[in-house]
Design a protein around this motif. Structure first.
Motif, PDB file in Angstrom:
ATOM      1  N   GLY A 121       0.788  -1.217   0.000  1.00  0.00           N
ATOM      2  CA  GLY A 121       0.000   0.000   0.000  1.00  0.00           C
ATOM      3  C   GLY A 121       0.822   1.269   0.000  1.00  0.00           C
ATOM      4  O   GLY A 121       1.901   1.347  -0.570  1.00  0.00           O
ATOM      5  N   ASP A 122       0.274   2.269   0.689  1.00  0.00           N
ATOM      6  CA  ASP A 122       0.823   3.625   0.663  1.00  0.00           C
ATOM      7  C   ASP A 122       1.221   4.071   2.065  1.00  0.00           C
ATOM      8  O   ASP A 122       1.494   3.252   2.931  1.00  0.00           O
ATOM      9  N   SER A 123       1.240   5.385   2.283  1.00  0.00           N
ATOM     10  CA  SER A 123       1.735   5.941   3.548  1.00  0.00           C
ATOM     11  C   SER A 123       0.918   5.538   4.771  1.00  0.00           C
ATOM     12  O   SER A 123       1.437   5.598   5.879  1.00  0.00           O
ATOM     13  N   TYR A 124      -0.312   5.106   4.589  1.00  0.00           N
ATOM     14  CA  TYR A 124      -1.107   4.690   5.743  1.00  0.00           C
ATOM     15  C   TYR A 124      -0.561   3.434   6.398  1.00  0.00           C
ATOM     16  O   TYR A 124      -0.860   3.152   7.550  1.00  0.00           O
ATOM     17  N   VAL A 125       0.244   2.654   5.663  1.00  0.00           N
ATOM     18  CA  VAL A 125       0.772   1.406   6.199  1.00  0.00           C
ATOM     19  C   VAL A 125       2.283   1.257   6.048  1.00  0.00           C
ATOM     20  O   VAL A 125       2.865   0.270   6.488  1.00  0.00           O
ATOM     21  N   ASP A 126       2.962   2.226   5.449  1.00  0.00           N
ATOM     22  CA  ASP A 126       4.410   2.193   5.220  1.00  0.00           C
ATOM     23  C   ASP A 126       5.152   2.345   6.554  1.00  0.00           C
ATOM     24  O   ASP A 126       4.950   3.311   7.269  1.00  0.00           O
ATOM     25  N   THR A 127       6.017   1.391   6.872  1.00  0.00           N
ATOM     26  CA  THR A 127       6.786   1.458   8.123  1.00  0.00           C
ATOM     27  C   THR A 127       8.239   1.848   7.893  1.00  0.00           C
ATOM     28  O   THR A 127       9.075   1.655   8.770  1.00  0.00           O
ATOM     29  N   GLY A 128       8.546   2.396   6.710  1.00  0.00           N
ATOM     30  CA  GLY A 128       9.898   2.886   6.490  1.00  0.00           C
ATOM     31  C   GLY A 128      10.511   2.538   5.151  1.00  0.00           C
ATOM     32  O   GLY A 128      11.743   2.507   5.038  1.00  0.00           O
ATOM     33  N   ASN A 129       9.722   2.279   4.136  1.00  0.00           N
ATOM     34  CA  ASN A 129      10.266   1.953   2.810  1.00  0.00           C
ATOM     35  C   ASN A 129      10.588   3.173   1.965  1.00  0.00           C
ATOM     36  O   ASN A 129      11.461   3.120   1.108  1.00  0.00           O
ATOM     37  N   THR A 130       9.878   4.271   2.184  1.00  0.00           N
ATOM     38  CA  THR A 130      10.106   5.450   1.367  1.00  0.00           C
ATOM     39  C   THR A 130      11.489   6.026   1.699  1.00  0.00           C
ATOM     40  O   THR A 130      11.825   6.211   2.862  1.00  0.00           O
ATOM     41  N   PRO A 131      12.310   6.272   0.689  1.00  0.00           N
ATOM     42  CA  PRO A 131      13.689   6.731   0.929  1.00  0.00           C
ATOM     43  C   PRO A 131      13.769   8.008   1.767  1.00  0.00           C
ATOM     44  O   PRO A 131      12.920   8.891   1.658  1.00  0.00           O
ATOM     45  N   LYS A 132      14.790   8.094   2.585  1.00  0.00           N
ATOM     46  CA  LYS A 132      14.978   9.231   3.484  1.00  0.00           C
ATOM     47  C   LYS A 132      15.049  10.561   2.748  1.00  0.00           C
ATOM     48  O   LYS A 132      14.536  11.561   3.232  1.00  0.00           O
ATOM     49  N   PHE A 133      15.662  10.572   1.573  1.00  0.00           N
ATOM     50  CA  PHE A 133      15.805  11.844   0.853  1.00  0.00           C
ATOM     51  C   PHE A 133      14.488  12.302   0.209  1.00  0.00           C
ATOM     52  O   PHE A 133      14.372  13.451  -0.198  1.00  0.00           O
ATOM     53  N   LEU A 134      13.476  11.439   0.165  1.00  0.00           N
ATOM     54  CA  LEU A 134      12.192  11.806  -0.443  1.00  0.00           C
ATOM     55  C   LEU A 134      11.099  12.138   0.560  1.00  0.00           C
ATOM     56  O   LEU A 134      10.121  12.783   0.200  1.00  0.00           O
ATOM     57  N   ALA A 135      11.237  11.671   1.772  1.00  0.00           N
ATOM     58  CA  ALA A 135      10.108  11.733   2.702  1.00  0.00           C
ATOM     59  C   ALA A 135      10.412  12.503   3.980  1.00  0.00           C
ATOM     60  O   ALA A 135      11.451  12.297   4.612  1.00  0.00           O
ATOM     61  N   ASN A 136       9.488  13.339   4.366  1.00  0.00           N
ATOM     62  CA  ASN A 136       9.577  14.021   5.654  1.00  0.00           C
ATOM     63  C   ASN A 136       9.357  13.063   6.816  1.00  0.00           C
ATOM     64  O   ASN A 136       9.612  13.412   7.960  1.00  0.00           O
ATOM     65  N   SER A 137       8.870  11.865   6.530  1.00  0.00           N
ATOM     66  CA  SER A 137       8.587  10.895   7.582  1.00  0.00           C
ATOM     67  C   SER A 137       9.850  10.422   8.305  1.00  0.00           C
ATOM     68  O   SER A 137       9.763   9.752   9.331  1.00  0.00           O
ATOM     69  N   TRP A 138      10.999  10.795   7.797  1.00  0.00           N
ATOM     70  CA  TRP A 138      12.267  10.470   8.448  1.00  0.00           C
ATOM     71  C   TRP A 138      12.770  11.642   9.296  1.00  0.00           C
ATOM     72  O   TRP A 138      13.912  11.632   9.765  1.00  0.00           O
ATOM     73  N   LYS A 139      11.935  12.658   9.456  1.00  0.00           N
ATOM     74  CA  LYS A 139      12.312  13.843  10.234  1.00  0.00           C
ATOM     75  C   LYS A 139      11.293  14.070  11.344  1.00  0.00           C
ATOM     76  O   LYS A 139      10.145  13.650  11.242  1.00  0.00           O
ATOM     77  N   GLU A 140      11.721  14.767  12.396  1.00  0.00           N
ATOM     78  CA  GLU A 140      10.782  15.124  13.462  1.00  0.00           C
ATOM     79  C   GLU A 140       9.738  16.073  12.896  1.00  0.00           C
ATOM     80  O   GLU A 140      10.052  16.842  11.989  1.00  0.00           O
ATOM     81  N   PRO A 141       8.520  16.016  13.347  1.00  0.00           N
ATOM     82  CA  PRO A 141       8.027  15.349  14.548  1.00  0.00           C
ATOM     83  C   PRO A 141       7.555  13.909  14.336  1.00  0.00           C
ATOM     84  O   PRO A 141       7.075  13.275  15.265  1.00  0.00           O
ATOM     85  N   TYR A 142       7.681  13.369  13.113  1.00  0.00           N
ATOM     86  CA  TYR A 142       7.251  11.990  12.890  1.00  0.00           C
ATOM     87  C   TYR A 142       7.993  11.036  13.826  1.00  0.00           C
ATOM     88  O   TYR A 142       9.195  11.166  14.024  1.00  0.00           O
TER      89      TYR A 142
END
Length: 178
Positions: A41-62
């Motif tokens: 699926g997508d971001s609702y279930v992604d636990t860390g596959n999206t690359p760090k350089f593409l996603a804010n999900s690797w930065k605080e406050p996430y």
């Protein structure tokens, strides 16, 4: 318009998750060994596959609330994958990219989901559903799971609005009857 309707239909069909929680099926799964959860699926279930350089999900406050630091989850806390895994009595499956690069434990299954993905290619250029399923097929060909493992497994499929966003960004229109 036809592509939009096909997309809508596919999302409706693919988005169904069936968990057979009857006493008999639960007991049978216990006999067959540890259950596995395979996530697509997508971001609702992604636990860390999206690359760090593409996603804010690797930065605080996430990740501040859970798991305590940014980990690639598009949430400050638990996501749907974590809740389903907890219901099954297992840990959250390891992201595919982590397993692929480090060979870590995959005893609870594998998470193939990527934030920004969809059934079709989206404006976010993440692996679509077909590619995620191909990753799963490759893992099966490598025989990392037995037939017994697969028989006691559950697949979680979650897709939200990325296909719609792509359609609209490419001058698609919404039908409004009035």
């Amino acid at each position: 318009m036809e592509k939009f309707l096909v997309c809508f239909f596919l999302l409706a069909v693919i988005g169904v998750l069936e968990v057979h929680a009857t006493r008999e099926s639960y007991q049978q799964q216990q006999k067959n060994g540890r259950r596995k959860l395979f996530v697509f699926g997508d971001s609702y279930v992604d636990t860390g596959n999206t690359p760090k350089f593409l996603a804010n999900s690797w930065k605080e406050p996430y990740g501040i609330t859970f798991p305590g630091k940014p980990s690639g989850r598009f949430s400050d806390g638990h996501i749907l994958t974590d809740y389903i895994a907890s219901f099954l009595g297992i840990g959250s499956p390891l992201p595919y990219q982590s397993w692929k690069s480090g060979g870590k434990s995959i005893q609870d299954g594998i998470n193939f989901a990527h934030g920004g993905s969809g059934v079709f290619n989206t404006i976010y250029f993440q692996p679509n559903m077909t590619t995620q399923i191909d990753y799963f097929r490759q893992a099966i060909k490598q025989k990392i799971y037995s037939k017994q493992d697969l028989n006691s497994s559950i697949a979680l499929v979650s897709l939200a609005g990325n296909d719609y966003a792509t359609y609209l960004s490419q001058n698609g229109t919404l039908l409004v009857s009035g």
